[in-house]
Design an enzyme around this catalytic site. Structure first.
Site, short mmCIF file in Angstrom:
data_model
loop_
_atom_site.label_atom_id
_atom_site.label_comp_id
_atom_site.label_asym_id
_atom_site.label_seq_id
_atom_site.Cartn_x
_atom_site.Cartn_y
_atom_site.Cartn_z
N HIS A 10 0.84 -1.21 0.00
CA HIS A 10 0.00 0.00 0.00
C HIS A 10 0.87 1.25 0.00
O HIS A 10 0.91 2.01 0.98
CB HIS A 10 -0.98 -0.02 1.18
CG HIS A 10 -2.09 -1.01 0.98
ND1 HIS A 10 -2.14 -2.22 1.62
CD2 HIS A 10 -3.17 -0.96 0.16
CE1 HIS A 10 -3.23 -2.88 1.22
NE2 HIS A 10 -3.87 -2.15 0.34
N SER A 11 1.54 1.47 -1.12
CA SER A 11 2.43 2.61 -1.30
C SER A 11 1.84 3.50 -2.40
O SER A 11 0.80 3.17 -2.98
CB SER A 11 3.79 2.09 -1.78
OG SER A 11 3.61 1.49 -3.06
N VAL A 13 2.88 3.72 -5.30
CA VAL A 13 2.90 3.00 -6.59
C VAL A 13 1.57 2.26 -6.79
O VAL A 13 1.03 2.23 -7.90
CB VAL A 13 4.10 2.03 -6.69
CG1 VAL A 13 4.20 1.44 -8.08
CG2 VAL A 13 5.38 2.76 -6.33
N HIS A 52 -7.49 6.44 -2.97
CA HIS A 52 -8.32 5.41 -2.33
C HIS A 52 -7.64 4.68 -1.16
O HIS A 52 -8.33 4.05 -0.36
CB HIS A 52 -8.81 4.38 -3.38
CG HIS A 52 -7.81 3.32 -3.65
ND1 HIS A 52 -6.73 3.51 -4.48
CD2 HIS A 52 -7.69 2.06 -3.15
CE1 HIS A 52 -6.00 2.41 -4.48
NE2 HIS A 52 -6.56 1.52 -3.69
N ASP A 164 -8.79 -1.80 -8.18
CA ASP A 164 -8.09 -2.06 -6.93
C ASP A 164 -7.67 -3.54 -6.80
O ASP A 164 -6.70 -3.86 -6.12
CB ASP A 164 -9.03 -1.68 -5.78
CG ASP A 164 -8.32 -1.44 -4.47
OD1 ASP A 164 -7.10 -1.26 -4.48
OD2 ASP A 164 -9.02 -1.42 -3.43
P1 CMP Z 1 -6.76 -2.73 -0.75
O1 CMP Z 1 -5.88 -2.26 -1.85
O2 CMP Z 1 -6.99 -1.83 0.40
O3 CMP Z 1 -8.17 -3.22 -1.33
C1 CMP Z 1 -8.23 -4.40 -2.13
C2 CMP Z 1 -7.61 -5.53 -1.34
O4 CMP Z 1 -7.54 -6.75 -2.02
C3 CMP Z 1 -6.16 -5.17 -1.03
O5 CMP Z 1 -6.13 -4.10 -0.14
C4 CMP Z 1 -5.68 -6.50 -0.52
O6 CMP Z 1 -6.11 -6.70 0.80
C5 CMP Z 1 -6.45 -7.46 -1.45
N1 CMP Z 1 -5.59 -7.90 -2.57
C6 CMP Z 1 -5.23 -7.19 -3.67
N2 CMP Z 1 -4.45 -7.93 -4.49
C7 CMP Z 1 -4.31 -9.14 -3.88
C8 CMP Z 1 -3.62 -10.34 -4.23
N3 CMP Z 1 -2.92 -10.45 -5.35
N4 CMP Z 1 -3.72 -11.39 -3.36
C9 CMP Z 1 -4.43 -11.30 -2.22
N5 CMP Z 1 -5.10 -10.19 -1.84
C10 CMP Z 1 -5.03 -9.13 -2.66
ZN ZN Z 2 -5.98 -0.38 -2.82
MG MG Z 3 -8.00 0.00 0.50
#
Ligand code: CMP
Ligand code: ZN
Ligand code: MG
Length: 268
Positions: A10-11, A13, A52, A164
């Site tokens: 969660h950066s 990028v 987000h 996302d």
């Molecule tokens: P977030 O980006 O907050 O919201 C979508 C969520 O999906 C993300 O956090 C992760 O918790 C989950 N997520 C996204 N990609 C993957 C992945 N490749 N494998 C498992 N969980 C994921």
């Molecule tokens: Zn996200």
């Molecule tokens: Mg999120």
């Protein structure tokens, strides 16, 4: 992008990647035409994608709730992070004239933009994923479905939510890097949970999580149903949808390899 922390996943990028994937669905997959989006709608989707996960602490809502974190107390355990991300951004905008892109808008316009952005960020809470997807699927199938009218906001929400969770739709090389990043972040949380005597969350135990199996499950239960719904109103997405099955097959081949990896790192 300054307020994004240096988390493995969660950066800034990830935020840029989500905003760019939104842009791809809007333009290349023609959501702008299908939803008849005006400039204001387009700006809202891109802003929502960019903000987000703003200020994400690298820990999930469940962890924040279980550890009685201040944020969980502030938001009464409800969509804790998804409430926090836009709240921080709007506070920053109104706290500094130099960055306040909303300042010159008429109040009624500002209210609509603010509502739309907040709804899109709230829709990224995975706790609402299954129930919202079921409603969106039934709206798409309904005779009075209006992608450019009463259903537009719901579809904009799905554009941001699907972006996302879109890393399994990218090339395997890129997808694998995102997977390593997201699991690295989950496993740091799992280490904290172990130290604090909290239950270790799903996918957060570095000694038992099979990376490949986890991805097969994520594709089957989350990503494929999400993009099948996107395909229901964006037919131009079709060629990219096939990446999911190709990537799933690659992970299936790797399950045994990750099993052996896990066997070699068991704690004594
Ligand atoms: P977030 O980006 O907050 O919201 C979508 C969520 O999906 C993300 O956090 C992760 O918790 C989950 N997520 C996204 N990609 C993957 C992945 N490749 N494998 C498992 N969980 C994921
Ligand atoms: Zn996200
Ligand atoms: Mg999120």
């Amino acid at each position: 992008m300054k307020g994004y922390l240096d988390n493995p996943y969660h950066s800034k990028v990830h935020a840029q990647d989500v905003a760019q994937t939104c842009n791809f669905l809007l333009s290349k997959c023609k959501f702008i035409e299908i939803g008849q989006l005006d400039e204001q709608d387009i700006a809202c989707v891109l802003i929502a994608g960019a903000i987000h996960d703003y200020g994400h602490p690298g820990l999930t809502n469940a962890f924040l709730i279980n550890s009685r974190n201040e944020l969980a107390l502030t938001y009464n355990d409800q969509s804790v992070l998804e409430m926090y991300h836009p709240s921080q951004c709007f506070k920053i905008a109104w706290g500094n004239q130099k960055v306040n892109i909303f300042e010159n808008l008429q109040f009624h316009k500002y209210r609509r933009i603010r509502e739309s952005i907040i709804l899109m960020v709230l829709s990224t809470d995975m706790a609402h994923h299954a129930s919202e997807l079921a409603i969106t699927n039934s709206r798409i199938a309904a005779p009075d479905f209006e992608p450019n009218g009463k259903d537009k906001q719901r579809l904009m929400d799905l554009i941001v939510h699907s972006s996302d969770v879109s890393n399994p739709t990218k090339s395997f090389e890129i997808y694998k890097q995102w997977t390593e990043k997201v699991l690295a972040e989950f496993w740091l949380q799992g280490d904290k949970e172990r130290d604090l005597g909290l239950p270790i969350s799903y996918l957060c135990n570095r000694f038992t999580t099979n990376t490949a199996e986890a991805q097969v499950g994520f594709i089957d239960y989350v990503v494929k149903p999400t993009f099948a719904c996107v395909l229901g109103f964006l037919p131009a997405y079709e060629p990219f949808f096939q990446n999911l099955d190709k990537n799933k097959a690659k992970w299936q081949e790797l399950i045994e390899y990750y099993k052996q990896q896990l066997a070699s790192i068991q704690p004594k």
